[in-house]
Design a protein around this motif. Structure first.
Motif, PDB file in Angstrom:
ATOM      1  N   THR A   1       0.135  -0.932   0.047  1.00  0.00           N
ATOM      2  CA  THR A   1       0.068  -0.443  -0.041  1.00  0.00           C
ATOM      3  C   THR A   1       0.458   1.088   0.541  1.00  0.00           C
ATOM      4  O   THR A   1       1.992   1.069   0.422  1.00  0.00           O
ATOM      5  N   ASN A   2       0.685   2.583  -0.745  1.00  0.00           N
ATOM      6  CA  ASN A   2       1.064   3.172  -0.196  1.00  0.00           C
ATOM      7  C   ASN A   2       0.240   4.348  -0.006  1.00  0.00           C
ATOM      8  O   ASN A   2      -0.727   4.808  -0.910  1.00  0.00           O
ATOM      9  N   ALA A   3      -0.030   4.849   1.315  1.00  0.00           N
ATOM     10  CA  ALA A   3      -0.991   5.239   1.546  1.00  0.00           C
ATOM     11  C   ALA A   3      -0.761   7.369   1.354  1.00  0.00           C
ATOM     12  O   ALA A   3      -1.930   7.753   1.231  1.00  0.00           O
ATOM     13  N   THR A   4       0.360   7.731   0.638  1.00  0.00           N
ATOM     14  CA  THR A   4       0.198   9.500  -0.022  1.00  0.00           C
ATOM     15  C   THR A   4      -0.154   9.176  -1.483  1.00  0.00           C
ATOM     16  O   THR A   4      -0.367   9.964  -2.633  1.00  0.00           O
ATOM     17  N   ARG A   5      -0.249   7.893  -2.343  1.00  0.00           N
ATOM     18  CA  ARG A   5      -0.876   8.651  -3.470  1.00  0.00           C
ATOM     19  C   ARG A   5      -2.022   8.943  -4.385  1.00  0.00           C
ATOM     20  O   ARG A   5      -3.543   8.836  -3.118  1.00  0.00           O
ATOM     21  N   VAL A   6      -2.249  10.275  -4.658  1.00  0.00           N
ATOM     22  CA  VAL A   6      -3.409  10.879  -4.853  1.00  0.00           C
ATOM     23  C   VAL A   6      -4.395   9.629  -6.057  1.00  0.00           C
ATOM     24  O   VAL A   6      -3.603   9.144  -6.842  1.00  0.00           O
ATOM     25  N   ILE A   7      -5.116  10.290  -5.687  1.00  0.00           N
ATOM     26  CA  ILE A   7      -6.676   9.752  -5.954  1.00  0.00           C
ATOM     27  C   ILE A   7      -7.103   9.989  -7.311  1.00  0.00           C
ATOM     28  O   ILE A   7      -7.608  11.685  -6.578  1.00  0.00           O
ATOM     29  N   THR A   8      -6.814   9.994  -8.603  1.00  0.00           N
ATOM     30  CA  THR A   8      -7.307  11.380  -9.511  1.00  0.00           C
ATOM     31  C   THR A   8      -8.197  10.486  -9.737  1.00  0.00           C
ATOM     32  O   THR A   8      -8.558   8.325 -10.145  1.00  0.00           O
ATOM     33  N   LYS A   9      -8.929  11.323 -11.046  1.00  0.00           N
ATOM     34  CA  LYS A   9      -9.920   9.740 -12.212  1.00  0.00           C
ATOM     35  C   LYS A   9      -9.220   9.696 -13.362  1.00  0.00           C
ATOM     36  O   LYS A   9      -9.112  10.374 -14.353  1.00  0.00           O
ATOM     37  N   ARG A  10      -7.966   8.966 -13.875  1.00  0.00           N
ATOM     38  CA  ARG A  10      -8.163   8.413 -14.898  1.00  0.00           C
ATOM     39  C   ARG A  10      -7.537   6.577 -15.154  1.00  0.00           C
ATOM     40  O   ARG A  10      -8.783   5.814 -13.484  1.00  0.00           O
ATOM     41  N   PRO A  11      -7.504   6.672 -16.223  1.00  0.00           N
ATOM     42  CA  PRO A  11      -7.135   5.053 -16.134  1.00  0.00           C
ATOM     43  C   PRO A  11      -6.490   4.034 -15.584  1.00  0.00           C
ATOM     44  O   PRO A  11      -5.439   4.597 -14.405  1.00  0.00           O
ATOM     45  N   PHE A  12      -6.551   3.244 -14.889  1.00  0.00           N
ATOM     46  CA  PHE A  12      -6.015   2.000 -14.395  1.00  0.00           C
ATOM     47  C   PHE A  12      -4.802   1.659 -15.352  1.00  0.00           C
ATOM     48  O   PHE A  12      -5.381   1.426 -15.964  1.00  0.00           O
ATOM     49  N   ARG A  13      -3.425   2.350 -14.658  1.00  0.00           N
ATOM     50  CA  ARG A  13      -2.422   2.147 -15.402  1.00  0.00           C
ATOM     51  C   ARG A  13      -1.968   0.664 -15.282  1.00  0.00           C
ATOM     52  O   ARG A  13      -1.886   0.680 -13.755  1.00  0.00           O
ATOM     53  N   VAL A  14      -1.149  -0.562 -15.785  1.00  0.00           N
ATOM     54  CA  VAL A  14      -0.217  -0.460 -15.578  1.00  0.00           C
ATOM     55  C   VAL A  14       0.582  -1.189 -15.968  1.00  0.00           C
ATOM     56  O   VAL A  14       0.426  -0.987 -17.818  1.00  0.00           O
ATOM     57  N   SER A  15       1.590  -0.965 -15.846  1.00  0.00           N
ATOM     58  CA  SER A  15       2.943  -1.636 -15.679  1.00  0.00           C
ATOM     59  C   SER A  15       3.502  -2.617 -16.754  1.00  0.00           C
ATOM     60  O   SER A  15       3.949  -3.708 -15.347  1.00  0.00           O
ATOM     61  N   ILE A  16       3.487  -3.474 -17.467  1.00  0.00           N
ATOM     62  CA  ILE A  16       4.180  -4.549 -17.797  1.00  0.00           C
ATOM     63  C   ILE A  16       5.823  -4.814 -17.272  1.00  0.00           C
ATOM     64  O   ILE A  16       6.463  -4.133 -18.476  1.00  0.00           O
ATOM     65  N   GLU A  17       6.466  -5.167 -16.776  1.00  0.00           N
ATOM     66  CA  GLU A  17       8.341  -5.236 -16.616  1.00  0.00           C
ATOM     67  C   GLU A  17       8.356  -6.588 -16.546  1.00  0.00           C
ATOM     68  O   GLU A  17       7.988  -7.551 -16.528  1.00  0.00           O
ATOM     69  N   GLY A  18       9.875  -6.395 -16.679  1.00  0.00           N
ATOM     70  CA  GLY A  18      11.101  -7.972 -17.138  1.00  0.00           C
ATOM     71  C   GLY A  18      12.240  -6.913 -18.025  1.00  0.00           C
ATOM     72  O   GLY A  18      12.362  -6.303 -18.230  1.00  0.00           O
TER      73      GLY A  18
END
Length: 230
Positions: A8-25
């Motif tokens: 969890t990250n309590a400081t993350r700012v919640i805004t109206k935007r798409p769900f962001r998914v990063s594909i990493e590797g």
């Protein structure tokens, strides 16, 4: 096997935007193939790594220059990579119907994997490292670049080295196995730390593509945002 890790990250700012998914590797882990799997979902906006952009920066092939001399070109390359990833992560969706934004790597992996590894391998001078670190810190504090989910395609360095040689990308022809080992270790360190700030879905990408696709299908509800309300 696949596993899910929640941070969890309590400081993350919640805004109206798409769900962001990063594909990493790592290089050759199957990130582009993973993104293509979601072509069938019209609500997903997909961004592959902007390799062609890196190959033509006003006539300069920054990717080729990087692999030709990492000590000389890492600073310029990482600076430009941060800019290109920042544009992808913060740009508005292409249509009102987009609910998920999926991209190949992120400003976060650039900072916590590639910049850190470059410092460790002494491809960056101390002053150059500080410039890149402060550039990222300013970005994170003043812009919403937060991620909602990381899909980590976990591989062994020898597997991706063999794949890299098979695909024959010109700039990668001189990349040694040692570099892939360093990238792997950087990913493992970052994604096991408290700096991640979002949920991590780890998929064993050493396996055949069909098995990886099975996992993508199994976790598609999660990858596509589930009950995301931003």
């Amino acid at each position: 096997m696949s596993n899910i890790k929640t941070i969890t990250n309590a400081t993350r700012v919640i805004t109206k935007r798409p769900f962001r998914v990063s594909i990493e590797g790592n290089i050759g882990s199957g990130k582009s193939t993973c993104i293509k799997y979601f072509d069938k979902y019209p609500n997903v906006e997909k961004h592959s790594e902007p390799i062609e952009e890196w190959r033509s920066v006003s006539g300069h092939n920054l990717l080729g220059l990087l692999y030709s001399d990492m000590s000389q070109w890492t600073f310029a390359f990482q600076h430009y990579v941060h800019l290109s990833r920042l544009k992808i992560q913060t740009s508005p969706p292409s249509s009102p119907n987009i609910t998920v934004k999926m991209f190949e790597r992120s400003v976060h992996s650039s900072r916590h994997c590639f910049v850190e590894n470059s410092k460790q391998q002494e491809h960056l001078q101390e002053a150059e490292y500080e410039v890149l670190a402060q550039w990222f810190d300013y970005t994170e504090k003043n812009l919403d670049v937060s991620l909602d989910l990381i899909v980590y395609l976990r591989t062994t360095p020898t597997t991706v080295w063999e794949r890299m040689l098979q695909r024959g990308r010109a700039e990668e022809s001189e990349v040694p196995l040692e570099y892939l080992q360093q990238v792997h270790e950087s990913y493992e360190k970052w994604l096991s730390s408290a700096d991640v700030g979002c949920e991590v879905l780890t998929i064993d990408a050493d396996r055949a593509l069909a098995l990886v696709a099975d996992d993508l299908q199994r976790y598609s509800y999660k990858i596509l945002g589930g009950n995301h309300t931003n």
